[in-house]
Motif scaffolding. Structure first.
Motif, PDB file in Angstrom:
ATOM      1  N   GLN A   4       0.859  -1.190   0.000  1.00  0.00           N
ATOM      2  CA  GLN A   4       0.000   0.000   0.000  1.00  0.00           C
ATOM      3  C   GLN A   4       0.892   1.234   0.000  1.00  0.00           C
ATOM      4  N   VAL A   5       0.605   2.173  -0.930  1.00  0.00           N
ATOM      5  CA  VAL A   5       1.380   3.409  -1.029  1.00  0.00           C
ATOM      6  C   VAL A   5       0.422   4.593  -1.063  1.00  0.00           C
ATOM      7  N   ASN A   6       0.913   5.773  -0.641  1.00  0.00           N
ATOM      8  CA  ASN A   6       0.057   6.957  -0.704  1.00  0.00           C
ATOM      9  C   ASN A   6       0.101   7.573  -2.109  1.00  0.00           C
ATOM     10  N   MET A   7      -0.757   8.527  -2.369  1.00  0.00           N
ATOM     11  CA  MET A   7      -0.886   9.123  -3.699  1.00  0.00           C
ATOM     12  C   MET A   7       0.422   9.715  -4.215  1.00  0.00           C
ATOM     13  N   ALA A   8       1.086  10.513  -3.391  1.00  0.00           N
ATOM     14  CA  ALA A   8       2.319  11.180  -3.830  1.00  0.00           C
ATOM     15  C   ALA A   8       3.393  10.160  -4.173  1.00  0.00           C
ATOM     16  N   GLU A   9       3.528   9.119  -3.356  1.00  0.00           N
ATOM     17  CA  GLU A   9       4.517   8.083  -3.617  1.00  0.00           C
ATOM     18  C   GLU A   9       4.173   7.309  -4.889  1.00  0.00           C
ATOM     19  N   ALA A  10       2.887   7.028  -5.086  1.00  0.00           N
ATOM     20  CA  ALA A  10       2.451   6.312  -6.283  1.00  0.00           C
ATOM     21  C   ALA A  10       2.746   7.132  -7.540  1.00  0.00           C
ATOM     22  N   LYS A  11       2.534   8.436  -7.460  1.00  0.00           N
ATOM     23  CA  LYS A  11       2.808   9.312  -8.607  1.00  0.00           C
ATOM     24  C   LYS A  11       4.296   9.293  -8.950  1.00  0.00           C
ATOM     25  N   ALA A  12       5.143   9.301  -7.939  1.00  0.00           N
ATOM     26  CA  ALA A  12       6.584   9.325  -8.154  1.00  0.00           C
ATOM     27  C   ALA A  12       7.127   7.972  -8.627  1.00  0.00           C
ATOM     28  N   ARG A  13       6.466   6.869  -8.248  1.00  0.00           N
ATOM     29  CA  ARG A  13       6.980   5.527  -8.536  1.00  0.00           C
ATOM     30  C   ARG A  13       6.025   4.698  -9.382  1.00  0.00           C
ATOM     31  N   LEU A  14       5.219   5.333 -10.222  1.00  0.00           N
ATOM     32  CA  LEU A  14       4.177   4.618 -10.957  1.00  0.00           C
ATOM     33  C   LEU A  14       4.731   3.483 -11.810  1.00  0.00           C
ATOM     34  N   SER A  15       5.793   3.730 -12.535  1.00  0.00           N
ATOM     35  CA  SER A  15       6.363   2.694 -13.391  1.00  0.00           C
ATOM     36  C   SER A  15       6.777   1.460 -12.589  1.00  0.00           C
ATOM     37  N   GLU A  16       7.419   1.692 -11.470  1.00  0.00           N
ATOM     38  CA  GLU A  16       7.833   0.581 -10.606  1.00  0.00           C
ATOM     39  C   GLU A  16       6.622  -0.169 -10.057  1.00  0.00           C
ATOM     40  N   LEU A  17       5.587   0.563  -9.661  1.00  0.00           N
ATOM     41  CA  LEU A  17       4.393  -0.083  -9.102  1.00  0.00           C
ATOM     42  C   LEU A  17       3.659  -0.907 -10.148  1.00  0.00           C
ATOM     43  N   VAL A  18       3.615  -0.429 -11.373  1.00  0.00           N
ATOM     44  CA  VAL A  18       2.984  -1.211 -12.451  1.00  0.00           C
ATOM     45  C   VAL A  18       3.782  -2.482 -12.697  1.00  0.00           C
ATOM     46  N   SER A  19       5.105  -2.378 -12.678  1.00  0.00           N
ATOM     47  CA  SER A  19       5.944  -3.572 -12.853  1.00  0.00           C
ATOM     48  C   SER A  19       5.685  -4.588 -11.745  1.00  0.00           C
ATOM     49  N   ARG A  20       5.535  -4.108 -10.527  1.00  0.00           N
ATOM     50  CA  ARG A  20       5.240  -5.014  -9.415  1.00  0.00           C
ATOM     51  C   ARG A  20       3.876  -5.665  -9.578  1.00  0.00           C
ATOM     52  N   ALA A  21       2.906  -4.906 -10.067  1.00  0.00           N
ATOM     53  CA  ALA A  21       1.575  -5.473 -10.300  1.00  0.00           C
ATOM     54  C   ALA A  21       1.638  -6.531 -11.398  1.00  0.00           C
ATOM     55  N   GLU A  22       2.411  -6.267 -12.450  1.00  0.00           N
ATOM     56  CA  GLU A  22       2.562  -7.247 -13.527  1.00  0.00           C
ATOM     57  C   GLU A  22       3.229  -8.525 -13.029  1.00  0.00           C
ATOM     58  N   ALA A  23       4.053  -8.394 -11.996  1.00  0.00           N
ATOM     59  CA  ALA A  23       4.725  -9.555 -11.420  1.00  0.00           C
ATOM     60  C   ALA A  23       3.811 -10.350 -10.486  1.00  0.00           C
ATOM     61  N   GLY A  24       2.610  -9.843 -10.231  1.00  0.00           N
ATOM     62  CA  GLY A  24       1.650 -10.592  -9.431  1.00  0.00           C
ATOM     63  C   GLY A  24       1.311  -9.977  -8.087  1.00  0.00           C
ATOM     64  N   GLU A  25       1.970  -8.885  -7.735  1.00  0.00           N
ATOM     65  CA  GLU A  25       1.666  -8.236  -6.455  1.00  0.00           C
ATOM     66  C   GLU A  25       0.394  -7.408  -6.574  1.00  0.00           C
ATOM     67  N   THR A  26      -0.276  -7.224  -5.443  1.00  0.00           N
ATOM     68  CA  THR A  26      -1.416  -6.335  -5.379  1.00  0.00           C
ATOM     69  C   THR A  26      -0.915  -4.986  -4.885  1.00  0.00           C
ATOM     70  N   VAL A  27      -1.149  -3.932  -5.663  1.00  0.00           N
ATOM     71  CA  VAL A  27      -0.698  -2.592  -5.296  1.00  0.00           C
ATOM     72  C   VAL A  27      -1.930  -1.750  -5.001  1.00  0.00           C
TER      73      VAL A  27
END
Length: 88
Positions: A4-27
């Motif tokens: 779980q990440v906050n909005m500002a962190e998600a905005k700064a790390r969106l590419s990384e979070l999408v990669s983690r979701a593609e790997a099977g994690e729930t973001v």
């Protein structure tokens, strides 16, 4: 695993979070500590298929354009004679 990440962190790390979701994690993206959105992988079946025909600019609303129609305009003009002196 879930992250779980906050909005500002998600905005700064969106590419990384999408990669983690593609790997099977729930973001989960949170606003003020409360879950607001979830990033997940779109299944291959839900992705939009590639269209077999092209659409042309202002005429796109009329539907797809076939290759035969395009070749009428993009191919060489059989009536054109480059050796002819008086073109107009």
């Amino acid at each position: 695993m879930s992250v779980q990440v906050n909005m500002a962190e998600a905005k700064a790390r969106l590419s990384e979070l999408v990669s983690r979701a593609e790997a099977g994690e729930t973001v989960i993206i949170a606003r003020a500590g409360r879950p607001a959105a979830e990033i997940r992988v779109v299944s291959h079946q839900a992705r939009r298929p590639i269209r077999p025909h092209r659409r042309i600019g202002a005429l796109a609303h009329l539907g797809p354009v076939s290759d035969e129609f395009l070749n009428m305009f993009l191919g060489p003009d059989p009536a054109f004679d480059p050796d002819k002196k008086d073109l107009f």
